[in-house]
Design an enzyme around this catalytic site. Structure first.
Site, PDB file in Angstrom:
ATOM      1  N   SER A 140      26.400   9.781  41.527  1.00 38.43           N
ATOM      2  CA  SER A 140      25.372   8.771  41.294  1.00 38.43           C
ATOM      3  C   SER A 140      24.163   9.364  40.577  1.00 38.43           C
ATOM      4  O   SER A 140      23.805  10.521  40.795  1.00 38.43           O
ATOM      5  CB  SER A 140      24.933   8.226  42.659  1.00 38.43           C
ATOM      6  OG  SER A 140      23.922   7.285  42.501  1.00 38.43           O
ATOM      7  N   PRO A 146      14.247  13.851  45.214  1.00 39.20           N
ATOM      8  CA  PRO A 146      14.499  13.902  46.659  1.00 39.20           C
ATOM      9  C   PRO A 146      13.955  12.673  47.382  1.00 39.20           C
ATOM     10  O   PRO A 146      14.430  12.321  48.460  1.00 39.20           O
ATOM     11  CB  PRO A 146      13.770  15.162  47.129  1.00 39.20           C
ATOM     12  CG  PRO A 146      13.329  15.875  45.902  1.00 39.20           C
ATOM     13  CD  PRO A 146      13.419  14.947  44.728  1.00 39.20           C
ATOM     14  N   HIS A 148      14.131   9.605  46.308  1.00 39.49           N
ATOM     15  CA  HIS A 148      14.822   8.380  45.880  1.00 39.49           C
ATOM     16  C   HIS A 148      15.130   7.525  47.111  1.00 39.49           C
ATOM     17  O   HIS A 148      15.562   8.051  48.155  1.00 39.49           O
ATOM     18  CB  HIS A 148      16.120   8.752  45.168  1.00 39.49           C
ATOM     19  CG  HIS A 148      16.763   7.608  44.448  1.00 39.49           C
ATOM     20  ND1 HIS A 148      17.420   6.594  45.120  1.00 39.49           N
ATOM     21  CD2 HIS A 148      16.831   7.302  43.134  1.00 39.49           C
ATOM     22  CE1 HIS A 148      17.869   5.718  44.235  1.00 39.49           C
ATOM     23  NE2 HIS A 148      17.530   6.126  43.031  1.00 39.49           N
ATOM     24  N   LYS A 162      25.291  14.781  47.663  1.00 48.05           N
ATOM     25  CA  LYS A 162      26.196  14.621  46.520  1.00 48.05           C
ATOM     26  C   LYS A 162      25.919  15.710  45.481  1.00 48.05           C
ATOM     27  O   LYS A 162      26.836  16.290  44.912  1.00 48.05           O
ATOM     28  CB  LYS A 162      26.002  13.241  45.875  1.00 48.05           C
ATOM     29  CG  LYS A 162      26.759  12.103  46.577  1.00 48.05           C
ATOM     30  CD  LYS A 162      26.565  10.797  45.811  1.00 48.05           C
ATOM     31  CE  LYS A 162      27.070   9.584  46.543  1.00 48.05           C
ATOM     32  NZ  LYS A 162      28.509   9.466  46.639  1.00 48.05           N
TER      33      LYS A 162
HETATM   34  N1  LIG Z   1      27.130   1.314  44.690  1.00 48.90           N
HETATM   35  C1  LIG Z   1      26.497   1.643  43.584  1.00 48.90           C
HETATM   36  O1  LIG Z   1      25.808   0.847  42.951  1.00 48.90           O
HETATM   37  C2  LIG Z   1      26.628   3.060  43.064  1.00 48.90           C
HETATM   38  C3  LIG Z   1      25.808   3.456  42.011  1.00 48.90           C
HETATM   39  C4  LIG Z   1      26.011   4.695  41.438  1.00 48.90           C
HETATM   40  C5  LIG Z   1      26.985   5.533  41.916  1.00 48.90           C
HETATM   41  N2  LIG Z   1      27.739   5.159  42.984  1.00 48.90           N
HETATM   42  C6  LIG Z   1      28.752   6.114  43.451  1.00 48.90           C
HETATM   43  O2  LIG Z   1      29.978   5.823  42.798  1.00 48.90           O
HETATM   44  C7  LIG Z   1      31.062   6.233  43.628  1.00 48.90           C
HETATM   45  C8  LIG Z   1      32.032   5.083  43.781  1.00 48.90           C
HETATM   46  O3  LIG Z   1      31.372   4.013  44.439  1.00 48.90           O
HETATM   47  P1  LIG Z   1      32.187   2.751  45.005  1.00 48.90           P
HETATM   48  O4  LIG Z   1      31.150   1.778  45.437  1.00 48.90           O
HETATM   49  O5  LIG Z   1      33.219   2.340  44.039  1.00 48.90           O
HETATM   50  O6  LIG Z   1      32.913   3.424  46.246  1.00 48.90           O
HETATM   51  P2  LIG Z   1      33.339   2.725  47.635  1.00 48.90           P
HETATM   52  O7  LIG Z   1      33.916   1.376  47.354  1.00 48.90           O
HETATM   53  O8  LIG Z   1      32.211   2.815  48.620  1.00 48.90           O
HETATM   54  O9  LIG Z   1      34.539   3.688  48.096  1.00 48.90           O
HETATM   55  C9  LIG Z   1      34.376   4.863  48.835  1.00 48.90           C
HETATM   56  C10 LIG Z   1      35.756   5.338  49.232  1.00 48.90           C
HETATM   57  O10 LIG Z   1      35.657   6.529  50.019  1.00 48.90           O
HETATM   58  C11 LIG Z   1      36.621   6.438  51.064  1.00 48.90           C
HETATM   59  N3  LIG Z   1      36.285   7.325  52.173  1.00 48.90           N
HETATM   60  C12 LIG Z   1      35.121   7.383  52.870  1.00 48.90           C
HETATM   61  N4  LIG Z   1      35.211   8.300  53.860  1.00 48.90           N
HETATM   62  C13 LIG Z   1      36.460   8.847  53.764  1.00 48.90           C
HETATM   63  C14 LIG Z   1      37.154   9.829  54.502  1.00 48.90           C
HETATM   64  N5  LIG Z   1      36.585  10.475  55.546  1.00 48.90           N
HETATM   65  N6  LIG Z   1      38.427  10.149  54.151  1.00 48.90           N
HETATM   66  C15 LIG Z   1      39.044   9.499  53.124  1.00 48.90           C
HETATM   67  N7  LIG Z   1      38.428   8.551  52.371  1.00 48.90           N
HETATM   68  C16 LIG Z   1      37.155   8.231  52.690  1.00 48.90           C
HETATM   69  C17 LIG Z   1      36.563   4.981  51.488  1.00 48.90           C
HETATM   70  O11 LIG Z   1      37.701   4.656  52.259  1.00 48.90           O
HETATM   71  P3  LIG Z   1      37.901   3.156  52.834  1.00 48.90           P
HETATM   72  O12 LIG Z   1      38.376   2.360  51.638  1.00 48.90           O
HETATM   73  O13 LIG Z   1      38.956   3.314  53.877  1.00 48.90           O
HETATM   74  O14 LIG Z   1      36.563   2.708  53.333  1.00 48.90           O
HETATM   75  C18 LIG Z   1      36.513   4.317  50.113  1.00 48.90           C
HETATM   76  O15 LIG Z   1      37.822   4.174  49.599  1.00 48.90           O
HETATM   77  C19 LIG Z   1      30.436   6.707  44.943  1.00 48.90           C
HETATM   78  O16 LIG Z   1      30.265   8.122  44.889  1.00 48.90           O
HETATM   79  C20 LIG Z   1      29.076   6.036  44.922  1.00 48.90           C
HETATM   80  O17 LIG Z   1      28.113   6.721  45.687  1.00 48.90           O
HETATM   81  C21 LIG Z   1      27.593   3.928  43.560  1.00 48.90           C
END
Ligand SMILES: NC(=O)c1ccc[n+]([C@@H]2O[C@H](COP(=O)([O-])OP(=O)(O)OC[C@H]3O[C@@H](n4cnc5c(N)ncnc54)[C@H](OP(=O)(O)O)[C@@H]3O)[C@@H](O)[C@H]2O)c1
Length: 266
Positions: A140, A146, A148, A162
């Site tokens: 992200s 820090p 944020h 991260k």
């Molecule tokens: N949300 C935003 O706007 C945003 C912005 C910028 C960057 N990001 C980053 O982009 C990335 C992708 O985001 P996203 O929203 O697409 O992700 P997400 O839908 O939150 O998916 C996270 C995945 O991690 C898995 N997970 C969590 N703990 C685990 C464990 N202990 N063992 C195995 N798997 C585990 C979850 O499993 P389950 O499916 O079983 O829950 C899920 O499949 C992340 O790094 C996020 O921080 C997000």
């Protein structure tokens, strides 16, 4: 390489996608599976029920927790690349009272320190042991600050953990591509101009004040392209998009040129 009309399996890259039931991870897995002439894509997920619901079958999946290095090592056998799309997921404590801000927490065992740091370093260690050539890590924007607001969520310091894991990946000696996405949208991919930056400059000063967002589908496409383009190797970059209705946009199709604008190191 075609020999007597057959595509040799030597050209097919076997890739493990973790977080494959996540909103971006599932798109990456689908895209890789749509390109079965170039990729053999395996998924790694916690919940067989969720896999069954999302993909209609658990075939091609390993079930496990990224906190368990042994399961990841097994899943990585014969792979040449790993895509890390796992992340800690904050949960709202309770619906906020009118006029109050919602409060968030992480489930026990699911804090950013455990998932975004140890869970990711576990994957990197397992990849090193399995001889993985290339790791793509989706993270992200915002990690240079820090203070944020995302770091305050559940007191989890999620962007700090991260970023530490990103440094661990760079230091691992495995080829890396670190994609630090802007706010993720569940909208159509392939219809925007994508732009790259570094050190949160796009976040702090977005061009023409445009929203710092990018569709998950475009992030997934960047992952697929990064698996194929040598210019994406050993690079870390911020990724956002111009609005699809912005004047004079050039829809990104030349991914090699985009990766050429990115740089090595944190
Ligand atoms: N949300 C935003 O706007 C945003 C912005 C910028 C960057 N990001 C980053 O982009 C990335 C992708 O985001 P996203 O929203 O697409 O992700 P997400 O839908 O939150 O998916 C996270 C995945 O991690 C898995 N997970 C969590 N703990 C685990 C464990 N202990 N063992 C195995 N798997 C585990 C979850 O499993 P389950 O499916 O079983 O829950 C899920 O499949 C992340 O790094 C996020 O921080 C997000």
């Amino acid at each position: 390489m075609r020999i007597c009309g057959y595509l040799t399996t030597a050209m097919i890259k076997k890739v493990l996608v973790t977080g494959a039931t996540g909103r971006t991870g599932s798109l990456v897995l689908q895209k890789l599976r749509q390109n079965s002439d170039r990729f053999q894509a395996m998924g790694f997920a916690k919940s067989p029920t969720k896999v069954q619901e999302m993909f209609g079958s658990t075939e091609g999946f390993f079930m496990g927790d990224i906190k368990d290095k042994c399961t990841i090592e097994t899943a990585l056998q014969d792979c040449s690349a790993l895509v890390i799309l796992t992340s800690a997921i904050p949960k709202m404590k309770a619906p906020p009272s009118p006029g109050e801000r919602p409060e968030f927490e992480f489930e026990p065992g699911g804090t950013p320190e455990e998932i975004d740091y140890y869970g990711q370093t576990n994957q990197i260690d397992a990849a090193k042991k399995a001889g993985i050539e290339h790791i793509i890590l989706v993270g992200s924007m915002g990690g240079t600050n820090p203070n944020h607001p995302l770091n305050k969520l559940g007191n989890g310091n999620i962007l700090i953990w991260k970023r530490k894991a990103e440094q661990y990946l760079i230091d691992s000696g495995i080829d890396y591509t670190i994609i630090r996405a802007a706010g993720l949208l569940d909208t159509e991919g392939g219809i925007r101009e994508l732009i790259v930056g570094k050190d949160d400059t796009l976040l702090n000063n977005p061009p023409n004040g445009i929203p710092t967002v990018v569709p998950r589908a475009d992030v997934a496409e960047i992952v697929v392209q990064a698996l194929q383009e040598s210019d994406a190797r050993n690079k870390a970059f911020d990724l956002m998009s111009k609005p699809e209705d912005a004047p004079d946009i050039v829809i990104t199709k030349d991914f090699s040129s985009l990766f050429q604008q990115t740089t090595p190191g944190m």
